[in-house]
Design a protein around this motif. Structure first.
Motif, PDB file in Angstrom:
ATOM      1  N   ILE A   1       0.849  -1.184   0.000  1.00  0.00           N
ATOM      2  CA  ILE A   1       0.000   0.000   0.000  1.00  0.00           C
ATOM      3  C   ILE A   1       0.889   1.240   0.000  1.00  0.00           C
ATOM      4  CG2 ILE A   1      -1.758   1.310   1.242  1.00  0.00           C
ATOM      5  CD1 ILE A   1      -2.803  -1.341   0.207  1.00  0.00           C
ATOM      6  N   THR A   2       0.577   2.182  -0.879  1.00  0.00           N
ATOM      7  CA  THR A   2       1.347   3.417  -0.966  1.00  0.00           C
ATOM      8  C   THR A   2       0.515   4.590  -0.478  1.00  0.00           C
ATOM      9  OG1 THR A   2       2.628   2.587  -2.843  1.00  0.00           O
ATOM     10  CG2 THR A   2       2.607   4.972  -2.517  1.00  0.00           C
ATOM     11  N   PHE A   3       1.110   5.384   0.400  1.00  0.00           N
ATOM     12  CA  PHE A   3       0.468   6.568   0.965  1.00  0.00           C
ATOM     13  C   PHE A   3       1.084   7.837   0.378  1.00  0.00           C
ATOM     14  CE2 PHE A   3      -0.126   3.365   4.204  1.00  0.00           C
ATOM     15  CZ  PHE A   3      -1.322   3.669   4.841  1.00  0.00           C
ATOM     16  N   ALA A   4       0.255   8.803   0.013  1.00  0.00           N
ATOM     17  CA  ALA A   4       0.726  10.154  -0.318  1.00  0.00           C
ATOM     18  C   ALA A   4       0.354  11.054   0.856  1.00  0.00           C
ATOM     19  CB  ALA A   4       0.074  10.663  -1.596  1.00  0.00           C
ATOM     20  N   LEU A   5       1.353  11.653   1.485  1.00  0.00           N
ATOM     21  CA  LEU A   5       1.126  12.487   2.661  1.00  0.00           C
ATOM     22  C   LEU A   5       1.417  13.944   2.343  1.00  0.00           C
ATOM     23  CD1 LEU A   5       2.935  10.304   5.370  1.00  0.00           C
ATOM     24  CD2 LEU A   5       0.572  10.123   4.559  1.00  0.00           C
ATOM     25  N   ALA A   6       0.539  14.824   2.782  1.00  0.00           N
ATOM     26  CA  ALA A   6       0.756  16.254   2.584  1.00  0.00           C
ATOM     27  C   ALA A   6       1.876  16.731   3.493  1.00  0.00           C
ATOM     28  CB  ALA A   6      -0.527  17.024   2.877  1.00  0.00           C
ATOM     29  N   LYS A   7       2.820  17.450   2.916  1.00  0.00           N
ATOM     30  CA  LYS A   7       3.919  17.992   3.707  1.00  0.00           C
ATOM     31  C   LYS A   7       3.405  18.974   4.759  1.00  0.00           C
ATOM     32  CE  LYS A   7       7.440  17.914   0.033  1.00  0.00           C
ATOM     33  NZ  LYS A   7       8.313  18.761  -0.809  1.00  0.00           N
ATOM     34  N   GLY A   8       4.195  19.157   5.806  1.00  0.00           N
ATOM     35  CA  GLY A   8       3.856  20.161   6.813  1.00  0.00           C
ATOM     36  C   GLY A   8       3.276  19.568   8.078  1.00  0.00           C
ATOM     37  N   ARG A   9       2.508  20.397   8.797  1.00  0.00           N
ATOM     38  CA  ARG A   9       1.975  19.992  10.100  1.00  0.00           C
ATOM     39  C   ARG A   9       1.089  18.759  10.010  1.00  0.00           C
ATOM     40  NH1 ARG A   9      -0.921  25.143  12.458  1.00  0.00           N
ATOM     41  NH2 ARG A   9      -1.500  25.316  10.262  1.00  0.00           N
TER      42      ARG A   9
ATOM     43  N   ARG B   1       4.724   2.239  10.510  1.00  0.00           N
ATOM     44  CA  ARG B   1       5.803   3.171  10.835  1.00  0.00           C
ATOM     45  C   ARG B   1       6.773   3.328   9.664  1.00  0.00           C
ATOM     46  NH1 ARG B   1       5.335  -0.478  15.110  1.00  0.00           N
ATOM     47  NH2 ARG B   1       4.486   0.421  17.033  1.00  0.00           N
ATOM     48  N   PRO B   2       6.853   4.521   9.071  1.00  0.00           N
ATOM     49  CA  PRO B   2       7.857   4.761   8.035  1.00  0.00           C
ATOM     50  C   PRO B   2       9.244   4.915   8.647  1.00  0.00           C
ATOM     51  CG  PRO B   2       6.571   6.734   8.424  1.00  0.00           C
ATOM     52  CD  PRO B   2       5.958   5.663   9.266  1.00  0.00           C
ATOM     53  N   LEU B   3      10.231   4.336   8.007  1.00  0.00           N
ATOM     54  CA  LEU B   3      11.603   4.438   8.494  1.00  0.00           C
ATOM     55  C   LEU B   3      12.208   5.781   8.103  1.00  0.00           C
ATOM     56  CD1 LEU B   3      12.946   0.891   7.539  1.00  0.00           C
ATOM     57  CD2 LEU B   3      12.484   1.738   9.862  1.00  0.00           C
ATOM     58  N   ASP B   4      12.876   6.419   9.054  1.00  0.00           N
ATOM     59  CA  ASP B   4      13.686   7.620   8.797  1.00  0.00           C
ATOM     60  C   ASP B   4      12.890   8.833   8.349  1.00  0.00           C
ATOM     61  OD1 ASP B   4      15.968   6.051   9.329  1.00  0.00           O
ATOM     62  OD2 ASP B   4      16.047   5.388   7.238  1.00  0.00           O
ATOM     63  N   LEU B   5      11.565   8.827   8.535  1.00  0.00           N
ATOM     64  CA  LEU B   5      10.780   9.999   8.149  1.00  0.00           C
ATOM     65  C   LEU B   5      10.748  10.958   9.329  1.00  0.00           C
ATOM     66  CD1 LEU B   5       7.339   9.905   6.274  1.00  0.00           C
ATOM     67  CD2 LEU B   5       8.270  11.872   7.487  1.00  0.00           C
ATOM     68  N   THR B   6      11.503  12.051   9.212  1.00  0.00           N
ATOM     69  CA  THR B   6      11.579  13.066  10.257  1.00  0.00           C
ATOM     70  C   THR B   6      11.301  14.430   9.667  1.00  0.00           C
ATOM     71  OG1 THR B   6      13.958  13.358   9.893  1.00  0.00           O
ATOM     72  CG2 THR B   6      13.287  11.730  11.547  1.00  0.00           C
ATOM     73  N   ASP B   7      11.063  15.406  10.556  1.00  0.00           N
ATOM     74  CA  ASP B   7      10.732  16.765  10.107  1.00  0.00           C
ATOM     75  C   ASP B   7      11.836  17.383   9.251  1.00  0.00           C
ATOM     76  OD1 ASP B   7       8.331  16.655  11.410  1.00  0.00           O
ATOM     77  OD2 ASP B   7       9.050  17.661  13.217  1.00  0.00           O
ATOM     78  N   ASP B   8      13.093  17.027   9.536  1.00  0.00           N
ATOM     79  CA  ASP B   8      14.203  17.654   8.816  1.00  0.00           C
ATOM     80  C   ASP B   8      14.762  16.766   7.696  1.00  0.00           C
ATOM     81  OD1 ASP B   8      15.259  15.721  10.445  1.00  0.00           O
ATOM     82  OD2 ASP B   8      16.830  16.986  11.315  1.00  0.00           O
TER      83      ASP B   8
ATOM     84  N   PHE C   1       5.186   8.686   0.499  1.00  0.00           N
ATOM     85  CA  PHE C   1       5.935   9.813  -0.053  1.00  0.00           C
ATOM     86  C   PHE C   1       5.269  11.123   0.338  1.00  0.00           C
ATOM     87  CE2 PHE C   1       3.363   8.288  -3.667  1.00  0.00           C
ATOM     88  CZ  PHE C   1       2.689   9.446  -4.055  1.00  0.00           C
ATOM     89  N   LEU C   2       6.120  12.122   0.520  1.00  0.00           N
ATOM     90  CA  LEU C   2       5.668  13.451   0.906  1.00  0.00           C
ATOM     91  C   LEU C   2       5.467  14.304  -0.330  1.00  0.00           C
ATOM     92  CD1 LEU C   2       8.102  14.094   3.884  1.00  0.00           C
ATOM     93  CD2 LEU C   2       5.684  13.497   4.038  1.00  0.00           C
ATOM     94  N   ALA C   3       4.360  15.039  -0.372  1.00  0.00           N
ATOM     95  CA  ALA C   3       4.042  15.857  -1.542  1.00  0.00           C
ATOM     96  C   ALA C   3       3.409  17.171  -1.112  1.00  0.00           C
ATOM     97  CB  ALA C   3       3.084  15.102  -2.465  1.00  0.00           C
ATOM     98  N   LYS C   4       3.468  18.138  -1.990  1.00  0.00           N
ATOM     99  CA  LYS C   4       2.749  19.386  -1.764  1.00  0.00           C
ATOM    100  C   LYS C   4       1.268  19.051  -1.624  1.00  0.00           C
ATOM    101  CE  LYS C   4       2.182  24.001  -3.778  1.00  0.00           C
ATOM    102  NZ  LYS C   4       2.521  24.880  -4.925  1.00  0.00           N
ATOM    103  N   PRO C   5       0.572  19.636  -0.654  1.00  0.00           N
ATOM    104  CA  PRO C   5      -0.837  19.267  -0.438  1.00  0.00           C
ATOM    105  C   PRO C   5      -1.693  19.252  -1.706  1.00  0.00           C
ATOM    106  CG  PRO C   5      -0.095  20.656   1.340  1.00  0.00           C
ATOM    107  CD  PRO C   5       1.043  20.604   0.355  1.00  0.00           C
ATOM    108  N   SER C   6      -1.536  20.250  -2.558  1.00  0.00           N
ATOM    109  CA  SER C   6      -2.367  20.318  -3.769  1.00  0.00           C
ATOM    110  C   SER C   6      -2.087  19.193  -4.754  1.00  0.00           C
ATOM    111  CB  SER C   6      -2.183  21.674  -4.471  1.00  0.00           C
ATOM    112  OG  SER C   6      -0.825  21.879  -4.810  1.00  0.00           O
ATOM    113  N   ASP C   7      -0.937  18.515  -4.583  1.00  0.00           N
ATOM    114  CA  ASP C   7      -0.597  17.400  -5.479  1.00  0.00           C
ATOM    115  C   ASP C   7      -1.105  16.048  -4.970  1.00  0.00           C
ATOM    116  OD1 ASP C   7       0.717  19.057  -7.259  1.00  0.00           O
ATOM    117  OD2 ASP C   7       2.682  18.756  -6.345  1.00  0.00           O
ATOM    118  N   VAL C   8      -1.450  15.956  -3.699  1.00  0.00           N
ATOM    119  CA  VAL C   8      -1.861  14.675  -3.131  1.00  0.00           C
ATOM    120  C   VAL C   8      -3.074  14.079  -3.856  1.00  0.00           C
ATOM    121  CG1 VAL C   8      -2.783  13.533  -1.067  1.00  0.00           C
ATOM    122  CG2 VAL C   8      -0.813  15.064  -0.872  1.00  0.00           C
TER     123      VAL C   8
END
Length: 208
Positions: A4-12, A27-34, A50-57
């Protein structure tokens, strides 16, 4: 089990989403704020994120690149993609509102032609059309509060959380358009081909 692949909106919202997924042992490995990485696998190698701009999700979910997306309702409404909105996560709550200087209230609520500055032209257009109001929509990408201040627009359509920014600029909410929060969206093919896996995830995320 299908991956299963998740698209997550970047940010808060990404941080809140990860807290929810953590509760159901995803739990995603190594996914941190920085982190500068954009694609991550889960610790059990069953999921990709994967992290994406909200409008692209919604676009990634619509095209099937992601099975599941997590993004604000404002983005879903604005993008208008062909997908399933499956779950309200009840986080990131705010409202889409019309705001203006108090002296403009009667003008905004009346039937005269007005100019509206917004980052959400589709949402704004549909709302004013539903009210049979005559408007010119002006698309802005930055601080829309500047529109009324410099005389570009009579009002704005924007997200309001605390209302502090409006107050600091002498504006107030004239009308509420809709309530907003983070939603889980699913690709229409994925919900059929990966029904068992996705249903289990949705049920886990829905649990208190």
């Amino acid at each position: 089990m299908s991956r299963i692949t998740f698209a997550l909106a970047k940010g808060r919202l990404a941080k809140k989403t990860l807290e929810i997924l953590e509760k159901i042992n995803i739990r995603p490995l190594d996914l941190t704020d920085d982190s500068r990485k954009l694609v991550f696998n889960s610790s059990d190698d069953k999921y990709t994120f994967f992290l994406a701009k909200p409008s692209d999700v919604p676009t990634y979910v619509d095209y099937g690149v992601a099975d599941i997306g997590i993004v604000g309702l404002d983005t879903i409404l604005e993008e208008g993609r062909d997908l399933y909105e499956c779950l309200d996560l009840n986080v990131g709550k705010c409202k889409m509102c019309i705001a203006a200087y108090p002296k403009k209230r009667d003008l905004i609520l009346g039937n005269e032609w007005i100019k509206v500055a917004t980052k959400y032209p589709n949402i704004a257009s549909k709302y004013f059309e539903s009210k049979n109001r005559k408007v010119e929509i002006i698309k802005l990408n930055g601080s829309v509060e500047l529109g009324p201040i410099v005389g570009l627009s009579d009002c704005i359509v924007d997200i309001v959380e605390s209302g502090k920014t409006l107050k600091e600029n002498g504006l107030e909410v004239i009308e509420e358009i809709c309530d907003l929060s983070a939603r889980v969206i699913v690709n229409k093919v994925s919900i059929k081909t990966k029904y068992e896996e996705i249903s289990k995830i949705l049920k886990g995320m829905e649990a208190p």
